[in-house]
Design an enzyme around this catalytic site. Structure first.
Site, mmCIF file in Angstrom:
data_model
loop_
_atom_site.group_PDB
_atom_site.id
_atom_site.type_symbol
_atom_site.label_atom_id
_atom_site.label_comp_id
_atom_site.label_asym_id
_atom_site.label_seq_id
_atom_site.Cartn_x
_atom_site.Cartn_y
_atom_site.Cartn_z
ATOM 1 N N HIS A 33 31.650 47.698 38.609
ATOM 2 C CA HIS A 33 30.699 47.994 36.861
ATOM 3 C C HIS A 33 29.905 47.200 37.175
ATOM 4 O O HIS A 33 29.821 46.338 36.448
ATOM 5 C CB HIS A 33 32.209 48.636 36.223
ATOM 6 C CG HIS A 33 30.722 49.411 34.743
ATOM 7 N ND1 HIS A 33 29.350 49.142 33.742
ATOM 8 C CD2 HIS A 33 31.182 50.487 34.434
ATOM 9 C CE1 HIS A 33 29.495 50.099 32.837
ATOM 10 N NE2 HIS A 33 30.053 50.838 33.156
ATOM 11 N N PHE A 34 28.880 47.880 38.073
ATOM 12 C CA PHE A 34 28.625 47.766 39.065
ATOM 13 C C PHE A 34 28.231 46.799 40.177
ATOM 14 O O PHE A 34 27.859 45.941 39.570
ATOM 15 C CB PHE A 34 27.220 48.874 38.868
ATOM 16 C CG PHE A 34 27.197 49.777 38.051
ATOM 17 C CD1 PHE A 34 28.158 51.065 38.166
ATOM 18 C CD2 PHE A 34 27.267 49.424 37.068
ATOM 19 C CE1 PHE A 34 28.235 51.988 37.300
ATOM 20 C CE2 PHE A 34 26.874 50.779 35.482
ATOM 21 C CZ PHE A 34 27.464 51.872 35.794
#
Length: 141
Positions: free
Chosen positions: A49-50
Site C-alpha cells: 500500500h503502495f
C-alpha cells in the site's frame, strides 16, 4: 512522555505489528488522551500500500485513533484489564496522506459516555495539519 510502549501494553491488548501507538503524551483518564505514531517505511502495510508510493491506509489511522481513545477509557479504575471494541465510526474524513517519516499526532476526547459505551471525537494531524477526523464509539467489554 507520560507512557511508552510498555505502559501502553499494560492497558491495551494490542501487540506488534498491530499496536499503532508509540507513546501517550497527555492523559486524563476517562476524558482524553494524546498519543503519537512515528510512521516508518519498514511497516508491513507499505509492502502492498503502495510499493512505489507508500501511504498509510486510512483504516489504520482510524485504528490508531481508536487505540488512543481506548487508552483514555481503559485508564479509568473500573475499566482496567478490560478491552475497548469499536461500536461505530461516524463522520470520518481523510484530509491528507500520511507517509513514512511522518509523526502522527493522535488525539481523542471522550465527549459522551453512558455506562460502558463512550463516544470520542478523534483527530489525527501531521505537523499541525489535519490528516483525519472521526467520531468513534467505544464499547468496553
Amino acid at each position: 512522555m507520560l507512557m511508552g510502549i510498555k505502559e501502553i501494553e499494560e492497558i491495551l491488548p494490542h501487540r506488534h505489528p498491530f499496536l499503532l501507538v508509540d507513546c501517550i503524551e497527555e492523559l486524563e483518564p476517562g476524558v482524553r488522551a494524546v498519543g503519537y505514531k512515528c510512521v516508518t517505511f519498514n511497516e508491513p502495510q507499505f509492502q502492498g500500500h503502495f510499493p512505489h508510493n507508500p501511504v498509510m491506509p486510512g483504516v489504520l489511522i482510524i485504528e490508531a485513533l481508536a487505540q488512543v481513545g481506548s487508552v483514555a477509557m481503559l485508564s479509568v479504575e473500573g475499566y482496567k484489564g478490560k478491552t475497548g471494541y469499536f461500536g461505530g465510526i461516524n463522520n470520518c474524513k481523510f484530509k491528507q496522506m500520511v507517509r513514512p517519516g511522518d509523526k502522527l499526532r493522535l488525539e481523542c476526547e471522550i465527549i459522551k459516555q453512558k455506562g460502558p459505551v463512550g463516544i470520542g471525537k478523534a483527530t489525527a494531524t501531521v505537523d499541525g495539519k489535519l490528516a483525519a477526523s472521526a467520531e468513534l464509539t467505544f464499547m468496553i467489554g
